[in-house]
Design an enzyme around this catalytic site. Structure first.
Site, PDB file in Angstrom:
ATOM      1  N   ARG A 112     -12.059  13.773 -18.874  1.00 29.75           N
ATOM      2  CA  ARG A 112     -12.937  12.588 -18.804  1.00 29.75           C
ATOM      3  C   ARG A 112     -12.608  11.679 -19.977  1.00 29.75           C
ATOM      4  O   ARG A 112     -13.125  11.840 -21.073  1.00 29.75           O
ATOM      5  CB  ARG A 112     -14.414  12.998 -18.825  1.00 29.75           C
ATOM      6  CG  ARG A 112     -14.843  13.750 -17.570  1.00 29.75           C
ATOM      7  CD  ARG A 112     -16.341  13.959 -17.513  1.00 29.75           C
ATOM      8  NE  ARG A 112     -16.718  14.724 -16.333  1.00 29.75           N
ATOM      9  CZ  ARG A 112     -16.857  16.039 -16.299  1.00 29.75           C
ATOM     10  NH1 ARG A 112     -16.653  16.750 -17.413  1.00 29.75           N
ATOM     11  NH2 ARG A 112     -17.194  16.672 -15.196  1.00 29.75           N
ATOM     12  N   HIS A 147     -10.803  10.117 -27.352  1.00 30.85           N
ATOM     13  CA  HIS A 147     -10.007  11.224 -26.825  1.00 30.85           C
ATOM     14  C   HIS A 147      -8.628  10.732 -26.407  1.00 30.85           C
ATOM     15  O   HIS A 147      -8.406   9.558 -26.163  1.00 30.85           O
ATOM     16  CB  HIS A 147     -10.708  11.864 -25.624  1.00 30.85           C
ATOM     17  CG  HIS A 147     -12.158  12.059 -25.826  1.00 30.85           C
ATOM     18  ND1 HIS A 147     -12.672  12.776 -26.871  1.00 30.85           N
ATOM     19  CD2 HIS A 147     -13.234  11.595 -25.134  1.00 30.85           C
ATOM     20  CE1 HIS A 147     -13.987  12.768 -26.801  1.00 30.85           C
ATOM     21  NE2 HIS A 147     -14.349  12.050 -25.766  1.00 30.85           N
ATOM     22  N   GLU A 184     -22.208  13.081 -22.830  1.00 36.81           N
ATOM     23  CA  GLU A 184     -22.960  14.122 -22.134  1.00 36.81           C
ATOM     24  C   GLU A 184     -22.891  15.432 -22.905  1.00 36.81           C
ATOM     25  O   GLU A 184     -23.887  16.139 -23.042  1.00 36.81           O
ATOM     26  CB  GLU A 184     -22.408  14.301 -20.717  1.00 36.81           C
ATOM     27  CG  GLU A 184     -23.379  14.929 -19.737  1.00 36.81           C
ATOM     28  CD  GLU A 184     -24.532  14.024 -19.369  1.00 36.81           C
ATOM     29  OE1 GLU A 184     -25.598  14.544 -18.994  1.00 36.81           O
ATOM     30  OE2 GLU A 184     -24.387  12.788 -19.469  1.00 36.81           O
ATOM     31  N   ASP A 204     -17.878  14.331 -25.405  1.00 34.41           N
ATOM     32  CA  ASP A 204     -18.276  13.016 -24.910  1.00 34.41           C
ATOM     33  C   ASP A 204     -19.791  12.890 -25.035  1.00 34.41           C
ATOM     34  O   ASP A 204     -20.459  13.761 -25.599  1.00 34.41           O
ATOM     35  CB  ASP A 204     -17.817  12.815 -23.463  1.00 34.41           C
ATOM     36  CG  ASP A 204     -18.339  13.895 -22.509  1.00 34.41           C
ATOM     37  OD1 ASP A 204     -19.227  14.675 -22.904  1.00 34.41           O
ATOM     38  OD2 ASP A 204     -17.853  13.945 -21.358  1.00 34.41           O
ATOM     39  N   TYR A 253      -8.779  17.352 -22.078  1.00 34.91           N
ATOM     40  CA  TYR A 253     -10.057  16.919 -21.508  1.00 34.91           C
ATOM     41  C   TYR A 253      -9.844  15.825 -20.474  1.00 34.91           C
ATOM     42  O   TYR A 253      -9.107  14.854 -20.717  1.00 34.91           O
ATOM     43  CB  TYR A 253     -10.981  16.432 -22.612  1.00 34.91           C
ATOM     44  CG  TYR A 253     -12.405  16.230 -22.165  1.00 34.91           C
ATOM     45  CD1 TYR A 253     -13.105  17.246 -21.520  1.00 34.91           C
ATOM     46  CD2 TYR A 253     -13.070  15.023 -22.403  1.00 34.91           C
ATOM     47  CE1 TYR A 253     -14.415  17.069 -21.105  1.00 34.91           C
ATOM     48  CE2 TYR A 253     -14.389  14.848 -22.012  1.00 34.91           C
ATOM     49  CZ  TYR A 253     -15.044  15.871 -21.351  1.00 34.91           C
ATOM     50  OH  TYR A 253     -16.350  15.692 -20.946  1.00 34.91           O
ATOM     51  N   GLU A 308     -20.404  24.848 -22.406  1.00 32.90           N
ATOM     52  CA  GLU A 308     -21.154  24.654 -21.157  1.00 32.90           C
ATOM     53  C   GLU A 308     -20.748  25.642 -20.076  1.00 32.90           C
ATOM     54  O   GLU A 308     -21.583  26.163 -19.354  1.00 32.90           O
ATOM     55  CB  GLU A 308     -20.926  23.231 -20.593  1.00 32.90           C
ATOM     56  CG  GLU A 308     -21.437  22.110 -21.434  1.00 32.90           C
ATOM     57  CD  GLU A 308     -20.302  21.367 -22.079  1.00 32.90           C
ATOM     58  OE1 GLU A 308     -20.345  20.143 -22.114  1.00 32.90           O
ATOM     59  OE2 GLU A 308     -19.357  22.033 -22.551  1.00 32.90           O
ATOM     60  N   ASP A 315     -18.616  19.699 -24.435  1.00 27.56           N
ATOM     61  CA  ASP A 315     -17.538  18.737 -24.202  1.00 27.56           C
ATOM     62  C   ASP A 315     -17.591  17.557 -25.180  1.00 27.56           C
ATOM     63  O   ASP A 315     -18.678  17.154 -25.628  1.00 27.56           O
ATOM     64  CB  ASP A 315     -17.614  18.199 -22.767  1.00 27.56           C
ATOM     65  CG  ASP A 315     -17.154  19.234 -21.749  1.00 27.56           C
ATOM     66  OD1 ASP A 315     -16.514  20.217 -22.156  1.00 27.56           O
ATOM     67  OD2 ASP A 315     -17.442  19.056 -20.548  1.00 27.56           O
TER      68      ASP A 315
END
Length: 770
Positions: free
Chosen positions: A308, A352, A84, A82, A306, A7, A80
């Site tokens: 989040r 995670h 999203e 997750d 990461y 991203e 990423d």
């Protein structure tokens, strides 16, 4: 050469540095496909099908990635790890035309060479359960946010909105706002209660030990504080006739266990409490530390895993490295006999790890030379919290005493550090309690039944305090405890609230006046949406979708019909039936509150759409050139203008009269009159014939008054000074040096118009509406 797509451009630079030209690495800069910005984008009649479009402003990015994909031997989608990120990978796969069943997806929890190389060895297919969970959240939030925002802007007057539609509502945002508003109402309604603290300074009869302090805590078995000066004097009188006797003494060696490594939520809370960072600021800094930062020595380094996550899990490899470093730096006794393990909270996504440093050799001391102050402060917090989480417990000698005098119980406590353990690295934020006495020294070694002398007695008047306003830290903590939203969304929610609904006094959140109206309306009309339990339950359903246990369309389908019914009910919120009769159909009129104030609307809607403003308007002496009504003064984005009061039957508008001479430029090719410089509703400059509406010639460029020799359309002068044809299909053009460009003359004998009759525009004028 293989292509890796991430991203973030910053993340791409970090990965490129690690892979040293073996792969091409490019970035999508977030989503390249999403729901449209200006429309609902969800087909509620077709199983809530989302209507995705390529994201605005991403044309060049898409073109570049398509070209790179065609040239690549293989494409890896490394977004990423997750929901999203999985959705972004799916959109990339779709737009770039990759095989939907291909092993295109790789993921890693940290941007390190070893993690990236391991991920490249284990590509997988897109996880469509993750994608569906993201789609469900996206569609649900769009339906709720789009519909509520439209409703709020229609029903609630925003006196500070400057005519703009600035109110917004959301599935999680509005519930968070409710927490803030209700807390403020608690504070406003709070009535302080008087109470008195009595603190006795006591000493053993032989005076072998130094005096110590104890505070009145109970009367008999119940908690007790005198509520007035008179009651305090009564207690002191009783105490003066009694004896202070040590009724209970408890000695122990107590242990304090280190806190778990950071999750997204706990990182935001600690950064707010210790560093004064807002939640959005913390997440921005953490994003930089995760993706990689260009350092002063020219490197591009990632510092943390990461950011989040709501898991406190730590990989065995990272745990082993931490224990080895603890033994080397602090000593064997600081490493626990068994590694520390922490339980994640119920409902946490455990895919995670917790947030931790990537490389423990990158100590805060080393990082300080590479990072600016804020990035360094956050990295140090992450580093020290992680190291502490893997260290031994702290141990204290503790003693607690209860001293009885005539049934009044005084309490004292003290503790002394025996072994620092994790506190050698990390100190948790302390909570101050004015109503407890605690000493950092150990209390005297007394026995139960010992009689004590009163050295002094201090009395202090106090008043109960209202609940504290929310801070970023306490709001995040409350949202997590109540299951409102996900930790990854907290910063975004707070950012949205700060745009309109919340202001800050220091670190404390205060709702703006309009927040109360919004919360009152939403709680009245949307009981489910504004209910904390309902919102938390929806998060659980989204988790079920991710686990493949339920179809996402069913979750939306179970929710939306009831929500739509509430929308219809809410459209009448605040309406009152008047005795005034509609001038068009004879039905009674409803009094409503709109964006620009109160107005009357026919109760026979939609058969009759008559509306009448109740807001006092400035009436102009200028009459509408279409229907003859006196024009009224309105305020718009670009200032005041005149509008016909017969709207919507008559949609005429006019520019306001002015005492200034009109700005003139150019010559009308149709009638030879001068052209007036005007601004459209959106502020764009255009040129209109002063003989409008008799002559309706208009242009975005300055008309020269001449016609094109090739097609007969008007010739105009551009901002660069060139002369060109205004015809769409004609390429006639005369290049001119801007400085030497001829000045366009005005019509001969032209006189400025009477300023009492301003130039007329209407809603059908395409230039005025641009």
């Amino acid at each position: 050469m293989d292509l890796i797509i991430v991203e973030s451009p910053s993340k791409a630079k970090t990965i490129s540095k690690y892979l040293k030209g073996q792969y091409r690495v490019d970035a999508s800069a977030g989503h390249i496909r999403d729901l449209p910005v200006h429309t609902l984008g969800v087909d509620v009649k077709n199983n809530y099908e989302p209507k995705y479009v390529n994201s605005e402003g991403k044309e060049d990015v898409i073109r570049r990635l398509v070209d790179a994909t065609k040239k690549a031997d293989r494409v890896y989608l490394a977004t990423d790890p997750d929901r999203e990120g999985e959705a972004i990978a799916w959109h990339l796969q779709t737009v770039l035309g990759l095989d939907e069943n291909g092993d295109n997806r790789i993921e890693f929890n940290e941007v390190s060479k070893s993690a990236i190389e391991a991920a490249l060895k284990a590509p997988r297919k897109i996880n469509y359960s993750l994608v569906d969970a993201q789609q469900a959240r996206r569609v649900l939030d769009r339906l709720v946010g789009y519909k509520l925002s439209t409703l709020l802007n229609h029903k609630i007057e925003d006196k500070n909105g400057n005519g703009k539609r600035t109110l917004s509502g959301g599935r999680v945002q509005s519930v968070a706002l409710r927490l803030i508003v209700e807390r403020e109402r608690e504070i406003t309604a709070f009535k302080p209660q008087e109470y008195w603290n009595l603190t006795a300074e006591l000493q053993d009869l032989r005076k072998e030990y130094a005096p110590f302090k104890a505070m009145l805590e109970k009367k008999g078995t119940r908690k007790y504080k005198p509520s007035s000066k008179a009651e305090t004097d009564e207690v002191l009188s009783v105490l003066s006739n009694g004896k202070f006797v040590l009724s209970k003494a408890k000695r122990a060696v107590v242990k304090a266990h280190a806190p778990a490594p950071f999750t997204t939520s706990s990182l935001q809370q600690d950064a707010s409490t210790k560093l004064g960072f807002t939640a959005p600021e913390t997440m921005t800094l953490a994003q930089h530390l995760y993706e990689g930062i260009a350092t002063e020595n020219g490197d591009h380094i990632a510092f943390i895993t990461y950011m989040r996550t709501d898991s406190v899990r730590v990989s065995k490899e990272a745990q082993a490295k931490a224990l080895a470093r603890i033994r080397a730096v602090y000593g064997e006794e600081y490493a626990p006999e068994k590694p520390s393990y922490y339980a994640s909270k119920k409902g946490a996504q455990d895919a995670h790890e917790a947030i931790r440093p990537i490389d423990l050799e990158m100590t805060p001391e080393k990082a300080k030379k590479l990072l600016d102050k804020k990035h360094y402060s956050l990295y140090r917090l992450v580093y020290e919290r992680f190291m502490a989480s893997q260290m031994s417990e702290a141990r204290y000698n503790s003693m607690q005493m209860e001293i009885d005098n005539s049934g009044y119980i005084f309490k004292a406590s003290g503790k002394v550090l025996l072994f620092a353990g994790f506190t050698a690295v990390y100190q948790e934020a302390k909570k101050d309690d004015e109503d407890e006495i605690s000493s950092a020294k150990l209390l005297p070694d007394l026995k139960e039944g010992d009689i004590l002398n009163l050295v002094s007695m201090n009395q202090e008047q106090k008043f109960t305090k209202p609940p504290m306003r929310y801070t970023d830290a306490s709001l995040v903590k409350t949202m997590e405890e109540k299951g409102i939203g996900r930790p990854s969304t907290y910063a975004t929610i707070i950012s949205k609230l700060m745009q309109k609904y919340v202001k800050k006094d220091g670190k404390y959140m205060i709702p703006t006046p309009i927040s109360y109206n919004v919360v009152d309306m939403l709680t009245s009309c949307f009981i489910d949406v504004m209910d904390v339990g309902f919102t938390a339950g929806m998060e659980t359903k989204l988790d079920d979708i991710e686990e493949g246990g339920i179809e996402w369309q069913k979750v939306i389908g179970d929710f939306y019909p009831g929500f739509e019914k509430n929308l219809r009910t809410a459209s009448a919120y605040g309406d009152t039936l008047t005795q005034e009769v509609c001038g068009k159909c004879g039905h009674f009129m409803l009094r409503r509150m709109g964006k620009f104030g109160k107005y009357l609307a026919c109760s026979n809607y939609p058969e009759c759409q008559n509306i009448v403003s109740e807001t006092k308007e400035e009436i102009s002496a200028i009459r509408c050139p279409k229907c003859g009504e006196n024009m009224v003064v309105k305020s718009g984005k670009f200032g005041r203008f005149l509008a016909c009061p017969s709207y919507p039957d008559c949609k005429s508008t006019m520019s306001m009269p002015t005492d200034e001479e009109p700005k003139l430029a150019g010559k009308c090719p149709e009638c030879g009159n001068a052209m007036s410089v005007r601004k459209s509703k959106k502020g764009k400059v255009y040129y209109s014939c002063l003989n409008y509406p008799e002559c309706k010639f208009m242009s975005w460029d300055i008309p020269t008054g001449e016609k094109c020799p090739e097609c007969g359309e008007a010739l105009v002068q551009t901002a660069r000074g060139n002369i060109k044809c205004s015809g769409k299909d004609c390429s006639y053009k005369i290049k001119t040096d801007k400085k030497a460009a001829p000045q366009i003359e005005m019509a001969d004998g032209f006189d400025a118009p009477d300023l009492e009759e301003p130039v007329f525009y209407d809603y059908e004028d395409p230039y005025f509406n641009e």
